[in-house]
Design a protein around this motif. Structure first.
Motif: not given
Length: 157
Positions: A20-23, A127-129, A131-135, A153-155
């Motif tokens: 998912x992250x790589x996508x 959702x977590x990924x 959120x990370x990519x939106x930082x 993000x882990x929460x």
């Protein structure tokens, strides 16, 4: 930036996160996944779910954390067992976060119930990924800020 999604078996959660992250990730960001005790195969329901989501699956396989091609910048554990394990020494100086989710491979019930468990875990990880990519880049550039955001993000459920 290289991210390692770590789980004990590297067959479900960490594979779902890696793919998912790589996508979703922009150029310059890449994920990999591994396990401390890899099962040697990716769970078929993980592959089927990723394919339904339009995410390529052909290059993903269950692998050991002893055989990583590069040292990651960030290690994210997605299962509680991996969070408590001592990582190899070469992973000692990286940012770490725990994004624990239930193991969908342990779901019991009808095929629909088990599929629903995989979908739920996928949605949380996505959702977590996202959120990370939106930082913002400024957050990514400061280790303390990034660590704080990774923990928050882990929460996300």
């Amino acid at each position: 930036m290289n991210i390692l999604f770590l789980c004990t078996g590297n067959s479900c959660r960490s594979i779902l996160a890696e793919a998912t992250f790589n996508h979703l990730a922009p150029a310059g960001m890449r994920a990999m996944s591994a396990g401390s005790q890899p099962t040697g195969e990716v769970h078929p329901r993980s592959i089927a779910l990723l394919e339904r989501e339009g995410i390529a699956t052909e290059s993903y396989y269950s692998k050991s954390w002893d055989n990583l091609p590069i040292t990651p910048d960030i290690v994210i554990t997605v299962c509680s067992n991996a969070a408590g394990e001592t990582c190899p020494a070469y992973l000692g100086n990286v940012l770490r976060a725990h994004w624990g989710v239930d193991d969908p491979a342990k779901a019991i019930g009808t095929s629909a119930v088990i599929d629903a468990a995989f979908i739920e875990i996928y949605k949380i990880l996505r959702k977590r990924i996202e959120a990370f990519l939106a930082l913002p880049p400024a957050t990514m550039a400061v280790k303390e800020l990034l660590q704080n955001q990774l923990n928050l993000i882990g929460k996300i459920k």
